[in-house]
Write a protein that holds these residues in place. Sequence first.
Motif, PDB file in Angstrom:
ATOM      1  N   ASP A  29       0.837  -1.203   0.000  1.00 35.78           N
ATOM      2  CA  ASP A  29       0.000   0.000   0.000  1.00 35.78           C
ATOM      3  C   ASP A  29       0.872   1.255   0.000  1.00 35.78           C
ATOM      4  N   ASN A  30       0.508   2.230  -0.791  1.00 38.77           N
ATOM      5  CA  ASN A  30       1.282   3.469  -0.889  1.00 38.77           C
ATOM      6  C   ASN A  30       0.922   4.476   0.205  1.00 38.77           C
ATOM      7  N   ARG A  31      -0.140   4.240   0.947  1.00 41.09           N
ATOM      8  CA  ARG A  31      -0.619   5.212   1.941  1.00 41.09           C
ATOM      9  C   ARG A  31       0.024   4.962   3.303  1.00 41.09           C
ATOM     10  N   ASP A  32       0.739   5.950   3.793  1.00 40.72           N
ATOM     11  CA  ASP A  32       1.373   5.900   5.113  1.00 40.72           C
ATOM     12  C   ASP A  32       0.264   5.994   6.170  1.00 40.72           C
ATOM     13  N   PRO A  33       0.129   4.986   7.049  1.00 40.47           N
ATOM     14  CA  PRO A  33      -0.968   5.017   8.026  1.00 40.47           C
ATOM     15  C   PRO A  33      -0.819   6.102   9.098  1.00 40.47           C
ATOM     16  N   LYS A  34       0.391   6.553   9.359  1.00 37.61           N
ATOM     17  CA  LYS A  34       0.598   7.579  10.392  1.00 37.61           C
ATOM     18  C   LYS A  34       0.229   8.975   9.888  1.00 37.61           C
ATOM     19  N   GLY A  79      -1.242   9.565   6.646  1.00 34.47           N
ATOM     20  CA  GLY A  79      -2.344   9.540   5.692  1.00 34.47           C
ATOM     21  C   GLY A  79      -1.925   9.950   4.287  1.00 34.47           C
ATOM     22  N   ALA A  80      -0.650  10.259   4.105  1.00 30.96           N
ATOM     23  CA  ALA A  80      -0.150  10.692   2.796  1.00 30.96           C
ATOM     24  C   ALA A  80       0.247   9.489   1.942  1.00 30.96           C
ATOM     25  N   ASN A  81       0.083   9.613   0.647  1.00 25.31           N
ATOM     26  CA  ASN A  81       0.469   8.566  -0.299  1.00 25.31           C
ATOM     27  C   ASN A  81       1.934   8.767  -0.695  1.00 25.31           C
ATOM     28  N   VAL A  82       2.838   8.213   0.147  1.00 26.32           N
ATOM     29  CA  VAL A  82       4.267   8.477  -0.029  1.00 26.32           C
ATOM     30  C   VAL A  82       5.170   7.243   0.081  1.00 26.32           C
ATOM     31  N   ILE A  83       4.618   6.094   0.395  1.00 29.93           N
ATOM     32  CA  ILE A  83       5.453   4.916   0.647  1.00 29.93           C
ATOM     33  C   ILE A  83       6.327   4.587  -0.563  1.00 29.93           C
ATOM     34  N   GLY A  84       5.814   4.783  -1.758  1.00 31.22           N
ATOM     35  CA  GLY A  84       6.583   4.506  -2.974  1.00 31.22           C
ATOM     36  C   GLY A  84       7.837   5.354  -3.109  1.00 31.22           C
ATOM     37  N   ARG A  85       7.935   6.440  -2.329  1.00 31.75           N
ATOM     38  CA  ARG A  85       9.126   7.295  -2.353  1.00 31.75           C
ATOM     39  C   ARG A  85      10.061   7.004  -1.180  1.00 31.75           C
TER      40      ARG A  85
END
Length: 122
Positions: free
Chosen positions: A56-61, A63-69
């Motif tokens: 999942d690309n969404r950081d749970p802490k 809420g931003a879609n940044v995991i891919g970076r």
Amino acid sequence: MNTLTLERTRNAVEWKTLCQRTDLVADSGVVAWLDGAQVALFHLPLSGGEQVFAIDNRDPKSGANVIGRGIVGTLKGELVIASPLYKQHFRLADGVCIEYPEQRLRVWPVRLNGDRVEVGLG
């Protein structure tokens, strides 16, 4: 192929082509859209044989879609992705956060099928 992928491959899995192998970036993440979700794909060609992870690309802490970076690495012997915002580490194999086990990212089985990157649904 990672362990999670092997386990799900034994069961009936519907595979969907998400992108092409040439869309992947070695030792880094790219993000693709899968049925309403942003999926971060990580291609690790030299990590114990060629591996691809879908998480999942969404950081749970935040809420931003940044995991891919995030930055790929190892921590306590596990392949992880470090969130670029709060720096927490998620295991690529199962999405569990090392520092906060109650945080978890969804993972999908993924495989390379020729030039296609396929993600398992279901």
